[in-house]
Design a protein around this motif. Structure first.
Motif, PDB file in Angstrom:
ATOM      1  N   LYS A  95       0.815  -1.215   0.000  1.00 45.78           N
ATOM      2  CA  LYS A  95       0.000   0.000   0.000  1.00 45.78           C
ATOM      3  C   LYS A  95       0.849   1.266   0.000  1.00 45.78           C
ATOM      4  N   TRP A 151      -0.127  -0.189  -4.585  1.00 47.93           N
ATOM      5  CA  TRP A 151      -0.573  -1.336  -5.374  1.00 47.93           C
ATOM      6  C   TRP A 151      -0.780  -2.553  -4.489  1.00 47.93           C
ATOM      7  N   THR A 152      -1.701  -3.406  -4.910  1.00 44.26           N
ATOM      8  CA  THR A 152      -1.926  -4.704  -4.269  1.00 44.26           C
ATOM      9  C   THR A 152      -2.167  -5.734  -5.368  1.00 44.26           C
ATOM     10  N   GLY A 153      -1.934  -6.987  -5.051  1.00 44.43           N
ATOM     11  CA  GLY A 153      -2.139  -8.039  -6.042  1.00 44.43           C
ATOM     12  C   GLY A 153      -2.344  -9.388  -5.387  1.00 44.43           C
ATOM     13  N   THR A 207      -4.347  -7.584 -10.167  1.00 46.95           N
ATOM     14  CA  THR A 207      -3.471  -6.511  -9.690  1.00 46.95           C
ATOM     15  C   THR A 207      -4.268  -5.213  -9.663  1.00 46.95           C
ATOM     16  N   TYR A 208      -3.929  -4.365  -8.712  1.00 43.44           N
ATOM     17  CA  TYR A 208      -4.638  -3.093  -8.546  1.00 43.44           C
ATOM     18  C   TYR A 208      -3.611  -2.003  -8.261  1.00 43.44           C
ATOM     19  N   TYR A 209      -3.590  -0.987  -9.110  1.00 42.25           N
ATOM     20  CA  TYR A 209      -2.666   0.139  -8.961  1.00 42.25           C
ATOM     21  C   TYR A 209      -3.493   1.409  -8.830  1.00 42.25           C
ATOM     22  N   TYR A 210      -3.258   2.193  -7.776  1.00 40.07           N
ATOM     23  CA  TYR A 210      -4.171   3.291  -7.495  1.00 40.07           C
ATOM     24  C   TYR A 210      -3.472   4.598  -7.114  1.00 40.07           C
ATOM     25  N   GLU A 211      -2.283   4.821  -7.631  1.00 40.55           N
ATOM     26  CA  GLU A 211      -1.639   6.118  -7.448  1.00 40.55           C
ATOM     27  C   GLU A 211      -2.054   7.032  -8.584  1.00 40.55           C
ATOM     28  N   ASN A 264      -6.999   4.766 -10.889  1.00 40.46           N
ATOM     29  CA  ASN A 264      -7.363   3.403 -10.519  1.00 40.46           C
ATOM     30  C   ASN A 264      -7.242   2.493 -11.733  1.00 40.46           C
ATOM     31  N   GLN A 310      -6.964  -1.681 -12.824  1.00 33.46           N
ATOM     32  CA  GLN A 310      -7.047  -3.073 -12.391  1.00 33.46           C
ATOM     33  C   GLN A 310      -6.804  -4.004 -13.570  1.00 33.46           C
TER      34      GLN A 310
END
Length: 257
Positions: free
Chosen positions: A154, A158-160, A182-186, A189, A191
């Motif tokens: 975090k 990102w998380t995956g 995978t999720y990138y949110y800087e 958003n 996915q």
């Protein structure tokens, strides 16, 4: 277009779409938006439990981390970890394992699959973020293999996750599902979601040989997906990222001139 009839349906949809590692924040935000009472309904609790099962959630217990999945849940609602010799229920309000009980249930094939799974996970999966489980479902006469890797960063936005689930029945039929997210949110958003399903036949005789063949099959499918993903990343970089970077560089040069 998604039609929502009430606040509960909206909350259910948001919970279902929440990326791995963010369920607690989603629930907190939903409570502040629609109130505590709608979030306390049986329907919301069931949705939270289904979310945890779908993502093969890692839960802390005194015996160590455990995985919860629909595949290791029995008809009475208990989740089993036969390696740790416990079963437990899930409390969706506090997001934790409760009513933990000691069990002593196994099969010879389960123990062989467990040994092969440990060797396989040690070879291919990162420790500390990966949990595994082999469940002998005596009621349905099948063995379920669960691999759940959650990588949460975090601080870098990102998380995956990578989840791999397999069911082996007494006829030798091996049914599997591999999911990667995978999720990138800087500053936005983004996915990526992947799901592949497989059907194979295990023909080996003897429990040790069956276990070896099962994990050779799993290894083959997981390696194929990794190679396909590598090609996708390469193609994406060549086709979209480089041309975009050239355009951005060109604009910067024009501004400098």
């Amino acid at each position: 277009y998604i039609k929502m009839s009430n606040e509960e349906n909206v909350a259910k949809y948001i919970i279902k779409q929440t990326p791995i590692g963010h369920i607690e924040e989603s629930i907190t935000n939903l409570k502040s938006l629609i109130g505590e009472q709608p979030m306390d309904s049986d329907g919301i609790k069931a949705e939270i439990q289904a979310y945890q099962e779908d993502h093969l959630a890692h839960l802390e217990t005194e015996q160590g981390k455990v995985i919860m999945s629909a595949l290791n849940r029995d008809s009475e609602g208990y989740y089993h970890d036969q390696r740790k010799q416990i079963k437990y229920r899930f409390d969706p309000e506090n997001m934790q394992a409760v009513n933990i009980q000691t069990i002593s249930e196994t099969s010879e094939l389960r123990d062989c699959l467990e040994a092969s799974l440990k060797a396989y996970a040690d070879s291919y999966y990162t420790p500390n973020v990966t949990e595994t489980n082999v469940y002998y479902d005596a009621e349905n006469n099948k063995h379920c293999i669960l691999i759940s890797a959650h990588n949460l960063n975090k601080k870098s936005f990102w998380t995956g996750e990578w989840t791999s689930t397999w069911e082996l029945d007494d006829s030798g039929s091996l049914k599997g599902s591999i999911k990667a997210t995978t999720y990138y949110y800087e500053s936005g958003n983004v996915q990526f979601n992947l799901k592949n399903e497989f059907n194979d036949q295990i023909s080996a005789s003897g429990n040790e040989e069956k276990a070896k063949q099962v994990f050779k099959t799993i290894e083959k499918h997981e390696n194929t997906i990794h190679l396909d993903l590598a090609k996708i990343y390469q193609d994406f970089s060549e086709t979209y990222i480089k041309p975009l970077r050239r355009k951005q560089t060109g604009k910067s040069l024009i501004l400098l001139i």
